[in-house]
Design an enzyme around this catalytic site. Structure first.
Site, PDB file in Angstrom:
ATOM      1  N   HIS A   1      12.569  10.233  36.698  1.00 15.71           N
ATOM      2  CA  HIS A   1      11.592   9.214  37.093  1.00 15.71           C
ATOM      3  C   HIS A   1      10.191   9.596  36.617  1.00 15.71           C
ATOM      4  O   HIS A   1       9.415   8.736  36.168  1.00 15.71           O
ATOM      5  CB  HIS A   1      11.627   9.052  38.612  1.00 15.71           C
ATOM      6  CG  HIS A   1      10.682   8.023  39.136  1.00 15.71           C
ATOM      7  ND1 HIS A   1       9.761   8.301  40.114  1.00 15.71           N
ATOM      8  CD2 HIS A   1      10.509   6.718  38.810  1.00 15.71           C
ATOM      9  CE1 HIS A   1       9.063   7.215  40.378  1.00 15.71           C
ATOM     10  NE2 HIS A   1       9.489   6.241  39.600  1.00 15.71           N
TER      11      HIS A   1
ATOM     12  N   GLU B   1       9.895   8.707  33.027  1.00 17.73           N
ATOM     13  CA  GLU B   1       9.745   7.259  32.826  1.00 17.73           C
ATOM     14  C   GLU B   1       8.274   6.862  32.881  1.00 17.73           C
ATOM     15  O   GLU B   1       7.784   6.069  32.071  1.00 17.73           O
ATOM     16  CB  GLU B   1      10.532   6.499  33.890  1.00 17.73           C
ATOM     17  CG  GLU B   1      10.351   4.991  33.849  1.00 17.73           C
ATOM     18  CD  GLU B   1      10.305   4.357  35.226  1.00 17.73           C
ATOM     19  OE1 GLU B   1       9.346   3.609  35.492  1.00 17.73           O
ATOM     20  OE2 GLU B   1      11.233   4.609  36.021  1.00 17.73           O
ATOM     21  N   HIS B   2       7.534   7.430  33.835  1.00 17.27           N
ATOM     22  CA  HIS B   2       6.100   7.137  33.940  1.00 17.27           C
ATOM     23  C   HIS B   2       5.340   7.680  32.736  1.00 17.27           C
ATOM     24  O   HIS B   2       4.467   7.015  32.178  1.00 17.27           O
ATOM     25  CB  HIS B   2       5.545   7.780  35.218  1.00 17.27           C
ATOM     26  CG  HIS B   2       5.811   7.005  36.470  1.00 17.27           C
ATOM     27  ND1 HIS B   2       4.813   6.482  37.265  1.00 17.27           N
ATOM     28  CD2 HIS B   2       6.976   6.652  37.073  1.00 17.27           C
ATOM     29  CE1 HIS B   2       5.339   5.855  38.297  1.00 17.27           C
ATOM     30  NE2 HIS B   2       6.664   5.953  38.207  1.00 17.27           N
TER      31      HIS B   2
ATOM     32  N   GLU C   1       3.689   6.539  45.223  1.00 19.73           N
ATOM     33  CA  GLU C   1       4.819   5.612  45.181  1.00 19.73           C
ATOM     34  C   GLU C   1       5.885   6.025  46.203  1.00 19.73           C
ATOM     35  O   GLU C   1       6.430   5.182  46.933  1.00 19.73           O
ATOM     36  CB  GLU C   1       5.421   5.580  43.781  1.00 19.73           C
ATOM     37  CG  GLU C   1       6.603   4.632  43.626  1.00 19.73           C
ATOM     38  CD  GLU C   1       7.204   4.662  42.233  1.00 19.73           C
ATOM     39  OE1 GLU C   1       8.197   3.946  42.020  1.00 19.73           O
ATOM     40  OE2 GLU C   1       6.688   5.403  41.362  1.00 19.73           O
TER      41      GLU C   1
END
Length: 458
Positions: free
Chosen positions: A80, A83-84, A160
């Site tokens: 994850h 991905e950012h 997040e």
């Protein structure tokens, strides 16, 4: 970008068998000129397209069949995190360059990390597909993972995760999955925990990137207004410009094993004490895998049990008793495991009663089955939902990616509907009985200090 005709490397495989043996790329031809094609390019890169005549837009996705389940200790959260970071710049583009490239043509770009895959995608006008291909390929092949940007994004990801932690619905789902898939990597949260994100190093994220982002693992899918050979040419040009080794003899990485995992789930009740106004409840169990032929039966079961306002859960829990605003059933299937659950949000004082009702509806379906009328309505609901969803190029792009990664089998709309229509009431009852007999996990998030506060005993 200048379009340069490049030779395509086609590999004869048992998956996605072509409808026309003389054309090894043609997988399916539908009405009105719709076509699904599949090619394997140098480097082992797989490209799948679905031409949708009449569309003016195209959705493109770059898939890496690696997700949170593939992370090792010390790398948790790296999928994850990466991905950012891919949106934060390459050797030739800044983060602002990437954002402006899509904004100035009215396009959309985003990414999604899952438990078994990561996808970077964009939807643009057909005339802007070369730009989208070039930019996403640059991100996937040439991310710099700048240390400053990494530290900036570390804070963003923690926020997040904190946002999700404040959402009781997110919390109950995360805890349910962790408990029902206990001991399996699929039970870990996709984004990692705040502690893991704080501790992960740039070296760990870079190692993950270099290990998995390579030609033999890359899958490119596109749907909408397109020509297959042009898409392949764009992909090859972009990857070659990035300096990737496109060995003409390379083959794609093998798909994940379809052998079902042994899940050591013992069921039980877990209560997470949170000062919220509503109790969030999930009752469920281990489900079936993404390869299980009964996945269409499970879809019908879900539709009858908790798939809409006429479903059993909605009618019993909300309409007849007024105990919840939201209630539904759900399932998730992966290569070697899956889970099934029933959700409801209710007053804390009614939590014990609602837990009993959720379990009772599954037990009743297992014991008594479903009616012919319920079967007919469920099939109609699934047929309509399937057709409407696939009118969107993005949905078709995603369907190609999932099919290539998971089963290697393409189903057109008609075949999908036929498989749903073939499900019988006896099939549904048999699967319900199997699910009902499995160890049952109950997860509750609410203002409860302990299990006894639910009024169910220990």
């Amino acid at each position: 970008m200048v379009m340069i005709p490049l030779p395509l490397h086609h590999q004869d495989t048992s998956e996605f068998s072509p409808v026309d043996p003389s054309d090894p790329t043609l997988v399916h031809r539908g009405e009105g000129g719709a076509e699904v094609r599949r090619s394997i390019l140098p480097g082992g890169v797989r490209v799948l397209t679905e031409a949708m005549p009449g569309q003016r837009s195209t959705t493109v996705g770059f898939w890496v069949p690696v997700g949170s389940r593939d992370e090792q200790a010390g790398h948790y959260g790296s999928t994850h995190f990466l991905e950012h970071l891919l949106f934060k710049g390459t050797a030739t583009r800044t983060a602002l360059d990437i954002a402006q490239a899509f904004d100035e043509v009215g396009g959309e770009s985003n990414a999604a990390t899952a438990k078994e895959s990561t996808c970077y995608y964009a939807r643009v006008l057909d005339s802007d597909v070369p730009m989208a291909m070039e930019v996403i390929a640059d991100m996937v092949t040439s991310a710099v993972l700048d240390p400053f940007e990494l530290e900036q994004e570390r804070g963003v990801i923690i926020e997040e995760l904190n946002m999700d932690a404040d959402d009781a619905t997110e919390v109950v789902h995360e805890h349910f999955v962790a408990k029902v898939l206990a001991g399996h990597p699929l039970g870990r949260p996709i984004g990692g925990t705040p502690e893991e994100i704080r501790e992960i190093t740039r070296e760990a994220v870079l190692e993950h990137y270099e290990r998995h982002y390579r030609p033999s693992e890359l899958i490119v899918t596109a749907a909408g207004s397109l020509e297959h050979d042009q898409i392949c040419s764009m992909v090859l040009t972009a990857l070659a410009d990035a300096g990737w080794d496109l060995d003409p003899l390379a083959v794609p990485e093998a798909r994940r094993s379809a052998e079902p995992a042994t899940i050591e789930s013992t069921g039980g009740l877990e209560v997470i004490n949170r000062p919220v106004e509503q109790a969030n409840i999930i009752v469920g169990c281990v489900g079936i895998t993404g390869h299980d032929p009964r996945r269409h039966t499970l879809a019908v079961l879900n539709a009858v049990l908790g798939g809409g306002m006429s479903s059993r859960l909605f009618q019993e829990v909300r309409e007849k008793r007024g105990l919840a605003y939201s209630t539904y059933s759900f399932s998730a299937t992966y290569s070697d495991a899956g889970y099934f659950g029933m959700y409801a949000g209710c007053s804390p004082a009614k939590a014990g009663e609602v837990i009993g009702l959720l379990g009772a509806e599954l037990d009743r379906m297992a014991a008594e089955g479903i009616t012919d009328e319920e079967l007919r309505k469920a099939k109609g609901q699934l047929a309509g939902g399937t057709v409407l969803a696939l009118e969107d190029p993005g949905s078709r792009m995603s369907r190609l990616g999932r099919a290539e990664m998971v089963t290697g089998e393409f189903q057109d709309i008609d075949e999908s509907l036929q498989r749903v229509q073939a499900v019988s009431a006896a099939d549904v009852q048999a699967l319900a009985a199997e699910l009902a007999a499995r160890p049952r996990t109950t997860t509750v998030v609410g203002p409860f200090e302990n299990v006894a506060a639910l009024g169910l005993g220990g």
